[in-house]
Design a protein around this motif. Sequence first.
Motif, short mmCIF file in Angstrom:
data_model
loop_
_atom_site.label_atom_id
_atom_site.label_comp_id
_atom_site.label_asym_id
_atom_site.label_seq_id
_atom_site.Cartn_x
_atom_site.Cartn_y
_atom_site.Cartn_z
N ASN A 13 14.09 6.77 6.91
CA ASN A 13 13.81 6.53 5.49
C ASN A 13 12.60 5.62 5.32
O ASN A 13 11.72 5.87 4.48
N SER A 16 9.32 7.42 6.35
CA SER A 16 8.96 8.42 5.34
C SER A 16 8.40 7.76 4.09
O SER A 16 7.40 8.22 3.54
N TRP A 75 7.69 8.00 -4.90
CA TRP A 75 8.19 8.69 -3.70
C TRP A 75 9.72 8.75 -3.73
O TRP A 75 10.32 9.78 -3.48
N ASN A 79 12.39 12.02 -3.97
CA ASN A 79 13.16 12.28 -2.75
C ASN A 79 14.63 11.94 -2.90
O ASN A 79 15.31 11.61 -1.92
N HIS A 98 20.04 6.44 -2.58
CA HIS A 98 19.97 7.90 -2.51
C HIS A 98 21.22 8.47 -3.18
O HIS A 98 22.34 8.05 -2.91
#
Length: 131
Positions: A13, A16, A75, A79, A98
Amino acid sequence: MNLEQATRHVEDNLRSALTCLPARVRAERVACGPVPCDESADDEPVERFVASVDYRIHDVPPEEYGRCLDALLAWWSGNGFVVLTDARPRGLYVWVRHAVDGFQMAAQANDRGELYLTSTSPCVRSGGEPA
């Protein structure tokens, strides 16, 4: 998912998310390790942990921190992360989770001119049994 897998996912994570920052950015891992989720009684072992990794972000001047947080927020939004806290404009702090897997990330600048990016997992058992 066991603790080792959760730690890898936390690192993935972070790597990225770093792709949305300027190419000159250098990330230094400053902390990594499991954090107990449970309060332990006297002789009972702690069974659940959060995988946690902190990066200090270098080579970004403090006047660009706001733009970095904007880029990270874009971002994260693209995502699957949802915003839990956005302390801007008073403070340079954003915290997200998330929506599917529960992993969390945060970016924060401090009054010493440092910028940090953190990622944590939900509670997992060290052996991988459901938490």
